[in-house]
Design a protein around this motif. Structure first.
Motif, mmCIF file in Angstrom:
data_model
loop_
_atom_site.group_PDB
_atom_site.id
_atom_site.type_symbol
_atom_site.label_atom_id
_atom_site.label_comp_id
_atom_site.label_asym_id
_atom_site.label_seq_id
_atom_site.Cartn_x
_atom_site.Cartn_y
_atom_site.Cartn_z
ATOM 1 N N VAL A 51 1.116 -1.394 0.461
ATOM 2 C CA VAL A 51 -0.410 0.123 0.083
ATOM 3 C C VAL A 51 1.438 0.991 -0.279
ATOM 4 C CG1 VAL A 51 -1.864 1.430 1.394
ATOM 5 C CG2 VAL A 51 -1.880 -1.457 1.452
ATOM 6 N N GLY A 52 2.084 1.216 0.521
ATOM 7 C CA GLY A 52 2.507 2.485 0.541
ATOM 8 C C GLY A 52 4.146 2.605 -0.597
ATOM 9 N N GLY A 53 3.654 1.834 -1.614
ATOM 10 C CA GLY A 53 4.335 1.295 -2.954
ATOM 11 C C GLY A 53 3.392 2.114 -3.781
ATOM 12 N N LEU A 54 1.582 1.618 -3.140
ATOM 13 C CA LEU A 54 0.907 1.765 -4.367
ATOM 14 C C LEU A 54 0.440 3.522 -4.330
ATOM 15 C CD1 LEU A 54 -1.371 1.782 -5.837
ATOM 16 C CD2 LEU A 54 -2.302 1.483 -3.767
ATOM 17 N N LEU A 55 0.729 3.979 -3.262
ATOM 18 C CA LEU A 55 0.257 5.425 -2.844
ATOM 19 C C LEU A 55 1.818 6.484 -3.195
ATOM 20 C CD1 LEU A 55 -0.701 5.307 1.200
ATOM 21 C CD2 LEU A 55 -1.980 6.259 -0.618
ATOM 22 N N ALA A 56 3.103 5.259 -2.841
ATOM 23 C CA ALA A 56 4.205 6.615 -3.706
ATOM 24 C C ALA A 56 3.727 7.095 -4.851
ATOM 25 C CB ALA A 56 5.389 6.196 -3.406
#
Length: 165
Positions: free
Chosen positions: A43-48
């Protein structure tokens, strides 16, 4: 090769959503919190990616978030999950050390296994035999015993101290 890089750049969100779903499904099956931390990292990668970061930075963000969560959040979650277990022994473990009273005498004659019966403190009646190195070859009805082992359906007992009535 350039088209593939452009594809990942343009549609990286699809990869992140797929990874999140995959990790959540595996986590539901394992309940180990490892894949949950990887899902949150994804999810962190998606938000980035949604904020315009290049794909290589998205991977780094996902990895860093996952690793941080694995080492900081996962251990307390595992402790909390295991804290709720019932420490009460059950099955054979619950019988070891149980006290009982002889109801059918335990007599060891030549060639006889010395089998008798004892009624344990939990109310169960078991076939029993004396533990060989006790030095005693018989116990009469009413004698107190302590269970030291279970062998199949036989309780291995030793003489116990009389409890005041």
């Amino acid at each position: 090769m350039v088209r593939m890089i452009e594809f990942f750049t343009d549609y990286s969100w699809v990869l992140w959503v797929a990874l999140v779903l995959l990790f959540v499904i595996v986590e539901v099956a394992t309940v180990d919190f490892t894949f949950l931390m990887l899902a949150i990292g994804s999810v962190g990668g998606l938000l980035a990616g949604l904020f315009g970061a290049p794909f290589w930075l998205q991977i780094i963000v996902a990895a860093v978030v996952s690793i941080l969560l694995l080492f900081t959040v996962r251990p307390p979650l595992l402790r909390a999950l295991k804290r709720g277990g019932d420490p009460t022994p059950s099955n054979i473990e619950a019988l070891l050390g149980a006290r009982g009273v002889v109801v059918v005498p335990l007599i060891d004659r030549q060639g006889d296994s010395g089998l008798g019966q004892v009624k344990l403190s939990n109310g169960e009646t078991w076939t029993a035999r004396l533990l060989a190195p006790t030095g005693q070859d018989s116990l009469d009805t009413g004698a107190t015993v302590v269970v030291t082992a279970i062998e199949g359906s036989t309780a291995v007992v030793v003489p116990g101290e009389r409890t005041p009535s």
